[in-house]
Enzyme design. Sequence first.
Site, short mmCIF file in Angstrom:
data_model
loop_
_atom_site.label_atom_id
_atom_site.label_comp_id
_atom_site.label_asym_id
_atom_site.label_seq_id
_atom_site.Cartn_x
_atom_site.Cartn_y
_atom_site.Cartn_z
N SER A 144 0.85 -1.20 0.00
CA SER A 144 0.00 0.00 0.00
C SER A 144 0.88 1.24 0.00
O SER A 144 2.03 1.20 0.46
CB SER A 144 -0.86 -0.01 1.26
OG SER A 144 -1.52 1.21 1.43
N TYR A 157 -2.20 -0.98 10.47
CA TYR A 157 -2.30 -1.32 9.04
C TYR A 157 -1.07 -0.81 8.29
O TYR A 157 -0.43 -1.57 7.55
CB TYR A 157 -3.57 -0.71 8.44
CG TYR A 157 -3.67 -0.95 6.94
CD1 TYR A 157 -4.02 -2.20 6.44
CD2 TYR A 157 -3.40 0.07 6.03
CE1 TYR A 157 -4.09 -2.44 5.07
CE2 TYR A 157 -3.48 -0.16 4.66
CZ TYR A 157 -3.83 -1.41 4.19
OH TYR A 157 -3.88 -1.63 2.83
N1 LIG Z 1 -8.80 -0.74 -1.41
C1 LIG Z 1 -7.82 0.05 -1.07
O1 LIG Z 1 -7.99 1.28 -0.91
C2 LIG Z 1 -6.42 -0.51 -0.91
C3 LIG Z 1 -5.33 0.36 -0.97
C4 LIG Z 1 -4.04 -0.15 -0.83
C5 LIG Z 1 -3.85 -1.51 -0.64
N2 LIG Z 1 -4.95 -2.34 -0.57
C6 LIG Z 1 -4.69 -3.77 -0.34
O2 LIG Z 1 -5.31 -4.50 -1.38
C7 LIG Z 1 -5.52 -5.84 -0.94
C8 LIG Z 1 -6.90 -6.30 -1.40
O3 LIG Z 1 -7.88 -5.57 -0.73
P1 LIG Z 1 -9.15 -4.96 -1.46
O4 LIG Z 1 -9.00 -3.50 -1.47
O5 LIG Z 1 -9.42 -5.67 -2.72
O6 LIG Z 1 -10.28 -5.29 -0.36
P2 LIG Z 1 -11.46 -6.37 -0.34
O7 LIG Z 1 -12.37 -6.15 -1.48
O8 LIG Z 1 -12.01 -6.30 1.05
O9 LIG Z 1 -10.70 -7.75 -0.55
C9 LIG Z 1 -10.01 -8.40 0.49
C10 LIG Z 1 -9.88 -9.86 0.13
O10 LIG Z 1 -9.15 -10.53 1.20
C11 LIG Z 1 -9.85 -11.72 1.51
N3 LIG Z 1 -9.65 -12.11 2.91
C12 LIG Z 1 -9.89 -11.36 4.01
N4 LIG Z 1 -9.67 -12.10 5.11
C13 LIG Z 1 -9.30 -13.34 4.69
C14 LIG Z 1 -8.96 -14.54 5.35
N5 LIG Z 1 -8.96 -14.62 6.69
N6 LIG Z 1 -8.65 -15.62 4.62
C15 LIG Z 1 -8.68 -15.56 3.27
N7 LIG Z 1 -8.97 -14.45 2.58
C16 LIG Z 1 -9.30 -13.35 3.28
C17 LIG Z 1 -11.32 -11.38 1.27
O11 LIG Z 1 -12.05 -12.58 1.02
P3 LIG Z 1 -13.09 -13.27 2.04
O12 LIG Z 1 -13.71 -12.19 2.87
O13 LIG Z 1 -14.05 -13.96 1.12
O14 LIG Z 1 -12.26 -14.24 2.83
C18 LIG Z 1 -11.23 -10.55 0.01
O15 LIG Z 1 -11.23 -11.39 -1.13
C19 LIG Z 1 -5.31 -5.83 0.57
O16 LIG Z 1 -4.06 -6.40 0.88
C20 LIG Z 1 -5.32 -4.35 0.93
O17 LIG Z 1 -4.55 -4.07 2.07
C21 LIG Z 1 -6.21 -1.87 -0.72
#
Ligand SMILES: NC(=O)c1ccc[n+]([C@@H]2O[C@H](COP(=O)([O-])OP(=O)(O)OC[C@H]3O[C@@H](n4cnc5c(N)ncnc54)[C@H](OP(=O)(O)O)[C@@H]3O)[C@@H](O)[C@H]2O)c1
Length: 269
Positions: A144, A157
């Site tokens: 991130s 985080y």
């Molecule tokens: N969105 C942003 O603004 C942003 C910015 C920078 C970085 N990121 C990073 O991007 C990555 C993806 O996040 P996203 O933004 O796409 O959010 P998201 O839509 O909430 O996706 C998160 C994913 O992680 C999975 N997950 C959560 N807990 C889990 C567990 N215990 N076991 C297995 N899978 C799990 C969730 O699946 P289930 O709930 O089905 O398990 C979901 O598929 C993360 O690492 C986040 O830190 C996001």
Amino acid sequence: MTPPIYQCALITGASSGLGAEFARQLAPISEELILVARRSELLDSLAAEIKKVTPHIKIHCLKSDLVDDDQRRQFIEAIHLMGLDPDLLVNNAGIGDYGDFVSADWQKTEMMIRLNMEVLTHITHALLPGMINKDGGGIINVSSLASILPIPDFAVYAATKAYVTSFSEALRIEMIEHGIKVLALCPGPVHTGFGQVAQRGEPTNVTPGGESVYVDAEQVVEEAVASIQMGKPRHYPGKKIALMAALMSSLPVWLLRKMMSRRPRRRAS
Ligand SMILES: NC(=O)c1ccc[n+]([C@@H]2O[C@H](COP(=O)([O-])OP(=O)(O)OC[C@H]3O[C@@H](n4cnc5c(N)ncnc54)[C@H](OP(=O)(O)O)[C@@H]3O)[C@@H](O)[C@H]2O)c1
């Protein structure tokens, strides 16, 4: 049809957001996909959607709560038992938690620390020997923009993502001799399920910079896929975010501290 670049791409957290988008964009350039998350029904419908567009692809949907030690071990064993040997690993699963540290729910904090760091490290450790045997592969670690900033109300985080970026940079150097590319992907804000999982109760505040700093999930993943192929060590998707990252990285720490202490606080409800 584009010839496949990857034999087998494994994406953690593929049930929504960036992970689901990685699955969509990697499908046309991969022979096989392994999708893992807890919500298996979302994985199944994503697989069906992808199959309509890319019928040749083999997709394995595996349900696992990766934070649970036993489930994670079973997941890794299942991959080996199925004879699958990923040459692209996208360590994407991650969660956040908005709000001050002292009032954080410990269970959520612990889950975030384990998912964002331990799970990513363990899966990488388990799959690297296979990539080394194949003499090549790639790892995209979803970090991130927060990894370069100490962020009040996002303290744990940001610290977990600092780990991801630092680990990726060091691992990249170790892996050069094995022909394995390692990318730290450092997005700024993206509209996904992330915000909803991170918030405590009702939404309370907005990202500094507002909507103008958001980048689409499609663009984040397009840039990530291009960056790993180019062998880039780190990438900040979106021009504004890349500029912000360059500016932040060039600031002396005392000035960064001052800026972060003036940042509007995100209070939990
Ligand atoms: N969105 C942003 O603004 C942003 C910015 C920078 C970085 N990121 C990073 O991007 C990555 C993806 O996040 P996203 O933004 O796409 O959010 P998201 O839509 O909430 O996706 C998160 C994913 O992680 C999975 N997950 C959560 N807990 C889990 C567990 N215990 N076991 C297995 N899978 C799990 C969730 O699946 P289930 O709930 O089905 O398990 C979901 O598929 C993360 O690492 C986040 O830190 C996001």
